[in-house]
Design an enzyme around this catalytic site. Structure first.
Site, PDB file in Angstrom:
ATOM      1  NE  ARG A 100      -3.796   0.706   1.925  1.00 40.51           N
ATOM      2  CZ  ARG A 100      -5.021   0.803   2.440  1.00 40.51           C
ATOM      3  NH1 ARG A 100      -5.235   1.547   3.508  1.00 40.51           N
ATOM      4  NH2 ARG A 100      -6.031   0.152   1.894  1.00 40.51           N
ATOM      5  CG  HIS A 127      -8.293   0.036  -2.849  1.00 40.99           C
ATOM      6  ND1 HIS A 127      -7.480  -1.042  -2.530  1.00 40.99           N
ATOM      7  CD2 HIS A 127      -8.942   0.369  -1.689  1.00 40.99           C
ATOM      8  CE1 HIS A 127      -7.640  -1.348  -1.258  1.00 40.99           C
ATOM      9  NE2 HIS A 127      -8.518  -0.514  -0.722  1.00 40.99           N
ATOM     10  CD  GLN A 130     -12.886  -1.964  -0.768  1.00 40.98           C
ATOM     11  OE1 GLN A 130     -12.093  -1.876   0.160  1.00 40.98           O
ATOM     12  NE2 GLN A 130     -14.094  -2.501  -0.610  1.00 40.98           N
ATOM     13  CG  ASP A 228     -13.275   6.569  -1.097  1.00 41.14           C
ATOM     14  OD1 ASP A 228     -13.183   6.261   0.112  1.00 41.14           O
ATOM     15  OD2 ASP A 228     -12.280   6.688  -1.842  1.00 41.14           O
ATOM     16  CB  CYS A 268     -13.807   1.188   0.028  1.00 39.68           C
ATOM     17  SG  CYS A 268     -13.403   2.944   0.144  1.00 39.68           S
ATOM     18  NE  ARG A 296     -10.116  -5.258   0.752  1.00 39.93           N
ATOM     19  CZ  ARG A 296      -9.388  -4.214   1.148  1.00 39.93           C
ATOM     20  NH1 ARG A 296      -9.971  -3.200   1.747  1.00 39.93           N
ATOM     21  NH2 ARG A 296      -8.083  -4.156   0.922  1.00 39.93           N
TER      22      ARG A 296
HETATM   23  N1  NVA Z   1      -9.774   6.951  -1.210  1.00 45.34           N
HETATM   24  C1  NVA Z   1      -9.416   6.431   0.101  1.00 45.34           C
HETATM   25  C2  NVA Z   1      -9.643   4.959   0.157  1.00 45.34           C
HETATM   26  C3  NVA Z   1      -9.375   4.328   1.501  1.00 45.34           C
HETATM   27  C4  NVA Z   1      -9.590   2.846   1.497  1.00 45.34           C
HETATM   28  C5  NVA Z   1      -7.987   6.783   0.403  1.00 45.34           C
HETATM   29  O1  NVA Z   1      -7.133   6.623  -0.468  1.00 45.34           O
HETATM   30  O2  NVA Z   1      -7.698   7.221   1.531  1.00 45.34           O
HETATM   31  N1   CP Z   2     -11.078  -0.158   2.452  1.00 46.65           N
HETATM   32  C1   CP Z   2      -9.811  -0.216   2.877  1.00 46.65           C
HETATM   33  O1   CP Z   2      -8.860  -0.421   2.109  1.00 46.65           O
HETATM   34  O2   CP Z   2      -9.658  -0.067   4.225  1.00 46.65           O
HETATM   35  P1   CP Z   2      -8.318   0.176   5.018  1.00 46.65           P
HETATM   36  O3   CP Z   2      -7.784   1.539   4.622  1.00 46.65           O
HETATM   37  O4   CP Z   2      -8.697   0.107   6.468  1.00 46.65           O
HETATM   38  O5   CP Z   2      -7.325  -0.897   4.650  1.00 46.65           O
END
Ligand code: NVA
Ligand code: CP
Length: 312
Positions: A100, A127, A130, A228, A268, A296
């Site tokens: 990540r 992502h 997801q 989101d 998500c 997930r």
């Molecule tokens: N768009 C959000 C998704 C989190 C799972 C982010 O990147 O923070």
């Molecule tokens: N939806 C998702 O990726 O959650 P986290 O940021 O908690 O991993």
């Protein structure tokens, strides 16, 4: 080496197999199938996580492997060791690596230099884990017996809020891949960017999404309502501006009423009730957010197992 950096890194046929495998893993949580036995998988985080971190750690364990949870700041990456050297060194110990991170180019660099599968656990661009989870969660409802991806064709997705985000990009890519209709609604300045158009063209997919500033147009006859956070990880400096501009795009009960009566609300997570969505919608019978969160685990186990099979 077969990696999973974007939704189309599996063909439609392989994606269908992943959803069937996820169904099997979900039905047999304590399954004896352990395709990761004798393997160790790294989980490398440059950003915060609850779901991705826990579901992958548990998932690697349940598949018989050993998870090694890493953080960019307390590895030598934080002191400037190159991605190339890091990928080569980690490949000597690990059998797969979930990452990540911020720029999408970071996981592409890892994939270019690693001799193990790289799995995208979220970048600023997309992502895909997801989205495979979200599609699996919909297939549990549209086609519970055979998880048939054909049942996705023509379903309308309404995406509200930050339409230039990683989640918006992933939904655009996924809708194009599975033949779904997608209408995105958000303020000017937050429309989908050229990066996603380039990604669709690179895959030979049509640019058939629609962007509007009118949320009611997006909701008409929608089968799936998705939103989101308005302030993604990395966007914190713009938080107040974003919240002010996106305020008209909160998913409310009134907007939800414009969609089909059987429409599902998805997110998500993490959610910010009172910002992108009302608490009432999060709690409504149409909301399937916690099934998404659970799934997930099952979907990602299937993604890892498929990668192990493809790279054998
Ligand atoms: N768009 C959000 C998704 C989190 C799972 C982010 O990147 O923070
Ligand atoms: N939806 C998702 O990726 O959650 P986290 O940021 O908690 O991993």
């Amino acid at each position: 080496m077969h990696h999973f950096l974007k939704e189309t890194d599996f063909s439609l046929e392989q994606a269908q197999q992943v959803f069937l495998l996820a169904k099997q893993f979900k039905a047999e949580r304590a399954s004896s199938a352990q395709p990761l036995s004798t393997q160790s998988w790294g989980l490398l985080f440059y950003k915060s996580s609850t779901r991705t971190r826990i579901s992958f750690e548990v998932g690697v364990h349940e598949l018989g492997g050993h998870p090694v949870v890493l953080n960019s700041q307390n590895t030598q990456i934080g002191r400037g060791e190159t991605i190339e050297d890091t990928a080569k060194v980690m490949s000597r110990y690990l059998h797969g690596l979930v990452i990540r991170t911020f720029a999408h180019s970071i996981i592409e660099d890892f994939a270019a230099h690693a001799s193990m599968p790289i799995v995208n656990g979220l970048t600023d661009f997309n992502h895909p884990c997801q989205l495979y989870t979200d599609i699996f969660t919909l297939l549990e409802r549209y086609s519970p017996d055979d998880m048939d991806i054909e049942t996705l064709k023509g379903k309308k997705v309404a995406f509200l809020g930050d339409c230039a985000s990683n989640m918006a990009n992933s939904w655009i890519h996924t809708a194009a891949m599975f033949g779904m209709e997608i209408v995105l609604a958000g303020p000017e300045g937050f429309e989908p960017g050229s990066e996603i158009d380039d990604a669709l063209k690179a895959d030979g997919l049509e640019l058939n999404y629609t962007f509007t500033t009118d949320p009611t147009a997006a909701f008409q006859d929608a089968d799936v309502i998705y939103t989101d956070v308005w302030v993604s990880m990395g966007d914190e400096a713009e938080a107040e501006k974003r919240k002010a501009e996106m305020a008209p795009y909160q998913v409310t009960r009134e907007l939800l009423a414009l969609a089909k009566s059987e429409a599902y609300f998805m997110h998500c997570l993490p959610a910010h009730a009172g910002e992108e969505v009302s608490q009432e919608v999060l709690d409504s019978p149409q909301s399937i957010i916690f099934d998404e969160a659970e799934n997930r685990l099952h979907a990602q186990k299937a993604i890892m197992a498929k990668l192990v099979e493809l790279n054998a």
